[in-house]
Design an enzyme around this catalytic site. Structure first.
Site, PDB file in Angstrom:
ATOM      1  N   SER A  65       0.796  -1.216   0.000  1.00  0.00           N
ATOM      2  CA  SER A  65       0.000   0.000   0.000  1.00  0.00           C
ATOM      3  C   SER A  65       0.841   1.284   0.000  1.00  0.00           C
ATOM      4  O   SER A  65       1.600   1.519  -0.919  1.00  0.00           O
ATOM      5  CB  SER A  65      -0.933  -0.081   1.212  1.00  0.00           C
ATOM      6  OG  SER A  65      -1.782   0.999   1.270  1.00  0.00           O
ATOM      7  N   ASP A 279      -1.627   1.308  -3.608  1.00  0.00           N
ATOM      8  CA  ASP A 279      -2.408   0.203  -4.172  1.00  0.00           C
ATOM      9  C   ASP A 279      -3.826   0.636  -4.524  1.00  0.00           C
ATOM     10  O   ASP A 279      -4.705  -0.188  -4.751  1.00  0.00           O
ATOM     11  CB  ASP A 279      -2.404  -1.034  -3.255  1.00  0.00           C
ATOM     12  CG  ASP A 279      -3.027  -0.777  -1.905  1.00  0.00           C
ATOM     13  OD1 ASP A 279      -3.137   0.403  -1.519  1.00  0.00           O
ATOM     14  OD2 ASP A 279      -3.413  -1.753  -1.217  1.00  0.00           O
ATOM     15  N   SER A 501       0.879   1.364  15.908  1.00  0.00           N
ATOM     16  CA  SER A 501       0.537   1.148  14.501  1.00  0.00           C
ATOM     17  C   SER A 501       0.464  -0.347  14.224  1.00  0.00           C
ATOM     18  O   SER A 501       1.191  -1.137  14.825  1.00  0.00           O
ATOM     19  CB  SER A 501       1.603   1.787  13.606  1.00  0.00           C
ATOM     20  OG  SER A 501       1.549   1.204  12.322  1.00  0.00           O
TER      21      SER A 501
HETATM   22  P1  NG1 Z   1      -1.782   1.791  11.215  1.00  0.00           P
HETATM   23  O1  NG1 Z   1      -0.354   1.755  10.782  1.00  0.00           O
HETATM   24  O2  NG1 Z   1      -2.256   0.636  12.025  1.00  0.00           O
HETATM   25  O3  NG1 Z   1      -2.089   3.133  11.844  1.00  0.00           O
HETATM   26  C1  NG1 Z   1      -2.569   2.517   8.758  1.00  0.00           C
HETATM   27  C2  NG1 Z   1      -3.683   3.518   8.785  1.00  0.00           C
HETATM   28  C3  NG1 Z   1      -4.986   2.768   8.836  1.00  0.00           C
HETATM   29  C4  NG1 Z   1      -5.135   1.759   7.715  1.00  0.00           C
HETATM   30  C5  NG1 Z   1      -3.873   0.906   7.612  1.00  0.00           C
HETATM   31  C6  NG1 Z   1      -3.846   0.007   6.408  1.00  0.00           C
HETATM   32  C7  NG1 Z   1      -3.758   5.729   9.859  1.00  0.00           C
HETATM   33  C8  NG1 Z   1      -3.627   6.507  11.100  1.00  0.00           C
HETATM   34  N1  NG1 Z   1      -3.591   4.407   9.950  1.00  0.00           N
HETATM   35  O4  NG1 Z   1      -2.685   1.717   9.907  1.00  0.00           O
HETATM   36  O5  NG1 Z   1      -6.032   3.686   8.846  1.00  0.00           O
HETATM   37  O6  NG1 Z   1      -5.454   2.373   6.510  1.00  0.00           O
HETATM   38  O7  NG1 Z   1      -2.680   1.699   7.612  1.00  0.00           O
HETATM   39  O8  NG1 Z   1      -3.419   0.616   5.245  1.00  0.00           O
HETATM   40  O9  NG1 Z   1      -4.000   6.322   8.809  1.00  0.00           O
HETATM   41 ZN    ZN Z   2      -3.685   1.137   0.359  1.00  0.00          ZN
END
Ligand code: NG1
Ligand code: ZN
Length: 545
Positions: A65, A279, A501
């Site tokens: 992504s 993506d 995250s």
């Molecule tokens: P994480 O890294 O868990 O914060 C990020 C995005 C999610 C989601 C995922 C998957 C933020 C704050 N977090 O997750 O919303 O889209 O990536 O792509 O934007």
């Molecule tokens: Zn994506």
């Protein structure tokens, strides 16, 4: 088990580095591409088991992504195009981390727990993004499928939402559409043309859209689709992958987090622009005004535009369907306030990650879900789709109701209900703006965002942070939530939360407040509290100004 001999031989070609442990995170496995070969092979095995268990086609998408080019990842897609269930996420982690000599036992364990009949046929669809590592990694997935005797179809380069769409089409015997990239364009573009055909006062200027393709797969696919839009939308495509690096200083994540335009695009004042992620499952809109100020229209603004439009159409059509908007803790406080108090729609907050939003949205007749970062779509219940269909076919209703019913019907068709989809969301937004005769400035003025800031803090083990209340409060480490509460009290209209995250090895900090200076200061104060109370590594977070 006869297939195990082949698994044993093949897995030797995709060995796991001893001791390496990876977790199935917010969106599958994601890390540096060099660590992923064995994961891909094993996800091929797991997808084959999942297919045997569900007696349906399963999808495997090779992508990381919005992460940098060097990373890669894998997402599993369940039969209706949705994310795989939590139990199977657990199996994915189990299988991924089994040492080489324990792999067959780990497989056997899943087969027994799920009572899988190994003689059942299996079908797996595989797709990949444009990363240089994606070709060999998707081959490893295909090897995994064939090792267990499954059938596979390699879609090659597709966006994540296109692969979800294919899986859903296949498992609905094409009721959702044709399981080909051409079928996808045909369905979406026809619906878009139908939606916009009566917006006849739309000028060429209004039909123009600047697209930042993040140097990724979305750019390739927009190019493929463009001609079918029959000039109803004029796209100027930048960051198309011909020169720049994937997601580098461009793409939806960069624009959202940095709150500035991507490099590599030509922006004229007042013009509508959007960015996809790597993506193409996220989209963000923006423009600069005549004074050069940058204005961002994120997932919250998109959800507001779409839900306003749908609510108006439902009223005009005289359809009594319940509509809800699903957000996460990252949703701007102003958007939640506007949706609940001005628009008076139901608002739900879930944990981060589209699988949670998708699930919550399924509980309503119409569930509009968007993460603030621009990942989202709209779900219509079966009953809602049937009511819309019946009304659109009813010849005994007045013109206003008929028009609204037809617009609703084509709106259902332009939306990819399986997952957030930058291309489908773009067509929907462009259609809404054309139908409503609305400029991006008017859309932006629906409500004003509270200034906000997102930061990252590196800690030695991000799992020390545990959260509750849809991630809005931290329950561990001790004292962290109390520290955040007292820092928030120092600023007006302020809110802040932290969470580990699921896609990067960091703790994310979010803060919003009455002014940008306050939001920045609060985000920094809270970062410092995380650093001190949750085992920060590297230097202390520095002030932003
Ligand atoms: P994480 O890294 O868990 O914060 C990020 C995005 C999610 C989601 C995922 C998957 C933020 C704050 N977090 O997750 O919303 O889209 O990536 O792509 O934007
Ligand atoms: Zn994506």
């Amino acid at each position: 088990m006869p297939q195990f001999k082949e698994v044993s031989t093949q897995s030797g070609l995709h060995p796991k580095p001893a001791g390496l442990v990876l977790q199935y995170g917010t969106a599958g496995f994601r890390t540096n591409a060099k660590q992923l070969d064995h994961i891909m092979f094993r996800m091929g095995l797991l997808a084959t088991l999942r297919s045997k268990k569900t007696k349906a086609t399963i999808g495997v998408m090779v992508t990381a992504s919005h992460n940098p080019e060097e990373d890669n990842g894998v997402k599993l897609v369940d039969p209706m195009g949705e994310m795989v269930t939590p139990t199977w996420e657990g199996y994915a982690t189990q299988l991924a981390n089994a040492e080489q000599e324990d792999l067959l036992a780990a497989l056997q364990d899943i087969i027994e727990k799920e009572a899988i009949h190994m003689s059942q046929e299996a079908n797996v669809f595989v797709g990949k993004d444009t990363r240089s590592s994606s070709a060999s990694l998707s081959q490893a997935v295909l090897d995994g499928v064939s090792a267990l005797g499954g059938h596979s179809k390699d879609y090659g380069l597709v966006t994540t939402p296109q692969l979800h769409y294919m899986v859903c089409c296949q498992n609905t015997q094409c009721k959702y559409g044709e399981a080909t990239v051409e079928g996808y364009y045909k369905k979406l573009c026809q619906a878009f043309i139908q939606l916009t055909k009566n917006a006849s006062n739309c000028t060429d200027d209004q039909k123009h859209l600047t697209v930042d393709g993040a140097n990724g797969i979305g750019a390739l696919k927009v190019r493929e689709m463009e001609s079918q839009l029959k000039k109803e939308l004029h796209i100027s495509l930048f960051n198309d992958g011909s020169e720049g690096k994937l997601n580098h200083q461009c793409g939806a994540d960069f624009v959202k987090v940095q709150q500035k335009p991507p490099t590599g695009i030509k922006m004229n004042p007042g013009e509508r622009c959007c960015s996809f992620d790597g993506d193409a499952d996220r989209i963000i809109y923006y423009y600069t005004d005549s004074e050069g100020k940058f204005h961002l229209l994120d997932g919250d603004k998109i959800a507001t535009l779409i839900s306003t439009y749908l609510k108006e159409l439902l009223t005009q059509a005289g359809l009594d369907l319940e509509i809800a908007v699903v957000q996460t803790a990252y949703a701007n406080g102003s958007s939640t306030n506007y949706l609940e108090n001005t628009m008076k729609v139901i608002v739900r907050c879930t944990k981060t990650g589209v699988k949670h939003l998708h699930h919550a949205a399924q509980e309503f007749d119409i569930g509009v879900y968007f993460e603030a970062n621009g990942h989202g779509t709209v779900l219509f219940s079966k009953a809602a789709e049937e009511k819309i269909q019946q009304l659109a076919e009813n010849s005994n209703i007045n013109d206003e109701r008929k028009r609204a019913a037809l617009l609703l019907q084509n709106t259902v068709n332009v939306i990819n209900q399986t997952v957030g989809d930058a291309i489908s969301d773009m067509l929907l937004i462009e259609a809404i703006l054309a139908i409503k005769g609305m400029t991006i400035q008017q859309w932006d003025a629906i409500y004003s965002d509270l200034p906000n800031r997102q930061l990252k803090v590196k800690v030695s083990d991000r799992r020390v942070i545990d959260t509750t209340d849809a991630e809005r409060r931290a329950v561990s480490p001790a004292g962290l939530q109390e520290a955040i509460d007292s820092l928030v009290k120092n600023y007006r209209e302020a809110r802040s939360f932290v969470r580990p995250s699921g896609t990067e090895d960091v703790v994310r900090v979010y803060a919003e407040a009455e002014t940008q200076e306050s939001a920045d200061a609060l985000a920094r104060d809270v970062s410092l509290a995380v650093y001190r109370l949750a085992g920060g590594v590297g230097g202390e977070p520095k002030p932003l100004h």
